[in-house]
Design a protein around this motif. Structure first.
Motif: not given
Length: 114
Positions: A33-42
């Motif tokens: 849920l709080f992974r930071h390995d994914g990219d942020a997308v709009l």
């Protein structure tokens, strides 16, 4: 909020930057849920579910805060701050203190009226 305002919001969306995580068929985040390995997308987040989920969360939190405030004591509860994230499907996820560092999120501040 009037019924008309609620009806108008059903098809509306708001743009939010969200972390990419896998979701099940109901739109619930799965795994990390709080992974930071994914990219942020709009993403365009639907206002109807966001409004309902945020209102339900605030209602539940206010009940908890009231129970704590009713305990009184030498140092009564005067203010509470909580951070949350919005999912692409309009979900609301509270952020625990262990996840706050480096997490993108919004903060709700609840203050006792003066």
């Amino acid at each position: 909020m009037t019924e008309r305002t609620s009806d108008q919001a059903e098809g509306q969306t708001l743009p939010f930057w969200v972390d990419v995580v896998e979701e099940d068929e109901d739109g619930n985040a799965m795994g990390g849920l709080f992974r930071h390995d994914g990219d942020a997308v709009l993403r365009s987040v639907p206002l109807g579910p966001l409004r309902k989920n945020l209102a339900d969360t605030v209602d539940a939190l206010q009940k908890v805060f009231q129970e704590v405030a009713d305990r009184g004591g030498a140092l009564p509860l005067a203010e509470a701050q909580l951070s949350f994230q919005v999912t692409a499907s309009g979900g609301v996820q509270l952020i625990g203190s262990g996840q706050v560092q480096g997490t993108r999120g919004l903060t709700l501040t609840f203050k006792r009226p003066s």
